[in-house]
Structure formats: structure tokens, C-alpha cells
Scaffold this motif. Structure first.
Motif, PDB file in Angstrom:
ATOM      1  N   ILE A  27       0.849  -1.199   0.000  1.00  0.00           N
ATOM      2  CA  ILE A  27       0.000   0.000   0.000  1.00  0.00           C
ATOM      3  C   ILE A  27       0.883   1.247   0.000  1.00  0.00           C
ATOM      4  N   GLN A  28       0.595   2.130  -0.918  1.00  0.00           N
ATOM      5  CA  GLN A  28       1.333   3.384  -1.009  1.00  0.00           C
ATOM      6  C   GLN A  28       0.531   4.470  -0.296  1.00  0.00           C
ATOM      7  N   ALA A  29       0.834   4.690   0.965  1.00  0.00           N
ATOM      8  CA  ALA A  29       0.103   5.683   1.753  1.00  0.00           C
ATOM      9  C   ALA A  29       0.499   7.091   1.315  1.00  0.00           C
ATOM     10  N   VAL A  30      -0.402   8.019   1.536  1.00  0.00           N
ATOM     11  CA  VAL A  30      -0.168   9.404   1.146  1.00  0.00           C
ATOM     12  C   VAL A  30       0.978  10.001   1.963  1.00  0.00           C
ATOM     13  N   THR A  31       1.809  10.777   1.283  1.00  0.00           N
ATOM     14  CA  THR A  31       2.873  11.533   1.962  1.00  0.00           C
ATOM     15  C   THR A  31       2.808  12.973   1.476  1.00  0.00           C
ATOM     16  N   TYR A  32       3.391  13.860   2.229  1.00  0.00           N
ATOM     17  CA  TYR A  32       3.326  15.290   1.924  1.00  0.00           C
ATOM     18  C   TYR A  32       4.729  15.871   1.916  1.00  0.00           C
ATOM     19  N   PRO A  33       4.978  16.839   1.010  1.00  0.00           N
ATOM     20  CA  PRO A  33       6.304  17.462   0.988  1.00  0.00           C
ATOM     21  C   PRO A  33       6.595  18.216   2.300  1.00  0.00           C
ATOM     22  N   GLU A  34       5.542  18.760   2.899  1.00  0.00           N
ATOM     23  CA  GLU A  34       5.684  19.468   4.172  1.00  0.00           C
ATOM     24  C   GLU A  34       4.570  18.998   5.124  1.00  0.00           C
ATOM     25  N   SER A 107       1.580  13.100  21.753  1.00  0.00           N
ATOM     26  CA  SER A 107       2.886  12.534  21.389  1.00  0.00           C
ATOM     27  C   SER A 107       3.288  12.892  19.968  1.00  0.00           C
ATOM     28  N   PHE A 108       2.324  12.773  19.033  1.00  0.00           N
ATOM     29  CA  PHE A 108       2.611  13.096  17.638  1.00  0.00           C
ATOM     30  C   PHE A 108       1.303  13.414  16.929  1.00  0.00           C
ATOM     31  N   GLY A 109       1.415  14.130  15.815  1.00  0.00           N
ATOM     32  CA  GLY A 109       0.264  14.489  15.007  1.00  0.00           C
ATOM     33  C   GLY A 109       0.334  13.807  13.650  1.00  0.00           C
ATOM     34  N   VAL A 110      -0.801  13.717  12.967  1.00  0.00           N
ATOM     35  CA  VAL A 110      -0.910  13.048  11.672  1.00  0.00           C
ATOM     36  C   VAL A 110      -1.356  14.076  10.634  1.00  0.00           C
ATOM     37  N   ASN A 146       0.848  10.024   7.672  1.00  0.00           N
ATOM     38  CA  ASN A 146      -0.404   9.299   7.516  1.00  0.00           C
ATOM     39  C   ASN A 146      -0.627   8.334   8.672  1.00  0.00           C
ATOM     40  N   MET A 147      -1.793   7.702   8.671  1.00  0.00           N
ATOM     41  CA  MET A 147      -2.145   6.782   9.757  1.00  0.00           C
ATOM     42  C   MET A 147      -1.298   5.512   9.727  1.00  0.00           C
ATOM     43  N   HIS A 148      -0.787   5.125   8.577  1.00  0.00           N
ATOM     44  CA  HIS A 148       0.103   3.965   8.530  1.00  0.00           C
ATOM     45  C   HIS A 148       1.343   4.229   9.384  1.00  0.00           C
TER      46      HIS A 148
END
Length: 195
Positions: A27-34, A107-110, A146-148
Motif C-alpha cells: 500500500i502506497q500511503a499518502v505523503t506530503y512534501p511538508e 505525542s505526535f500528530g498526523v 499518515n495513519m500507517h
């Protein structure tokens, strides 16, 4: 055998077909440049507010400026000196009723959905849901795409509980009227903390 085990046994006995679990490795999960920029954008889209904190800024003063009428502030965080209630020292969860602001740490954001992972770090986790306004302190550098990625980072402490929070609680179930604070906080403010 407990009633739960009996119920599960009956369900299992009536399974007609079994299916293999899907292969999720490709699965290719979404990624963002920033990811941070996307996180802020999504937070605003879900009704939240994000404020980036400059190093050295007093967050207690900022919180008072954001919520000048707040009387009851609940937090167990050592840097929050304006707290009037501590979720570690109250007798029962319902003693947090009437909390104007709950201040917790994430702890962290998505980036893809503006969720923040909030592990339980206080005796009474109700502060996360019963507060009229919720403030989440979040390290600015702890944003995943992403959630992954998020699920790989989840860790539980001795309390064994955590939750994802994304913006204020809302519903439009009745007469298609948007109601904020339907089941939890009316507002969520994320303070992006410097490292």
C-alpha cells in the motif's frame, strides 16, 4: 465458560466462508512534501486552531489571553502553573465536570487528518473529553504523514490507554445543523511546542 466465550463460540460455529487477510505491504500511503503545513491545514479544516509557540514564550500567559474568562483549568503538566484542578488528585472523573479548559500533551500528530495521538498520562482521562475547551501541547517536530506511520508509533504506558483526537467534537445528525461540542470539547487548540 463465560457468557462472552459462549457467544463467541456460537459466532465461530456459524462462519460459512473464511477469507485470508489482505496483503498490506504494498500500500502506497499518502505523503506530503511538508507534513507540518498539511497538519495545520487539516486542523483548521476540522475546526481546530493551531498556534506555533516561539521559544521562550510563556504558554500560561498565552492560554489566559486565549481564554480570558476561564475559571476552571485542569492539567497535570508541570509547565502549566495556572491549573486549578489536577486530574491525578481528584477523587472521581465526574469531579472534572465544569472544566473550562483541559490541557494535555500529545505525542505526535498526523498530517493527513489532523489527528493527535494522546496517551493517557493522568489518572482521570475524562479531562480529554469533559473539558469545554481542550489545549494539546504537541512537539512541532513530531508530525507524521499518515495513519500507517502513526500506527507504527503508538505506544502505551502503564495506564494502557490512548486516543486520537482531531479537532473539536461535532455533529450534524439532527436537522443537519452543525453542533460543536456534541460529545466532547467545543474547541481544540494545538500549541506546537519548540524542541
Amino acid at each position: 465458560m463465560s457468557s462472552k466465550e459462549e457467544i463467541l463460540k456460537k459466532y465461530r460455529a456459524n462462519v460459512r466462508e473464511r477469507y485470508d487477510m489482505p496483503d498490506l505491504s504494498d500500500i502506497q500511503a499518502v505523503t506530503y512534501p511538508e507534513p507540518l503545513v498539511q497538519f495545520v491545514k487539516m486542523s483548521e479544516m476540522v475546526g481546530g486552531q493551531v498556534i506555533e509557540i516561539d521559544p521562550g514564550r510563556d504558554i500560561n500567559t498565552l492560554i489566559r489571553q486565549l481564554f480570558p474568562d476561564a475559571k476552571e483549568i485542569a492539567s497535570n503538566l508541570p509547565e502549566i502553573t495556572i491549573a486549578t484542578r489536577n486530574p491525578d488528585t481528584i477523587g472521581r472523573a465526574r469531579d472534572l465536570n465544569g472544566t473550562d479548559i483541559g490541557i494535555i500533551r500529545g505525542s505526535f500528530g498526523v498530517a493527513e487528518n489532523a489527528c493527535v495521538w494522546v496517551p493517557q498520562t493522568m489518572k482521570e482521562k475524562a479531562v480529554c473529553f469533559i473539558s469545554e475547551n481542550l489545549i494539546i501541547l504537541l512537539p512541532k517536530s513530531q508530525i507524521v504523514n499518515n495513519m500507517h506511520e502513526a500506527y507504527r508509533r503508538i505506544e502505551f504506558n502503564d495506564y494502557g490507554y490512548g486516543t486520537f483526537i482531531s479537532g473539536p467534537s461535532k455533529t450534524a445528525d439532527i436537522a443537519q445543523v452543525l453542533v460543536m461540542g456534541a460529545q466532547a470539547a467545543r474547541s481544540v487548540t494545538i500549541l506546537l511546542m519548540p524542541e
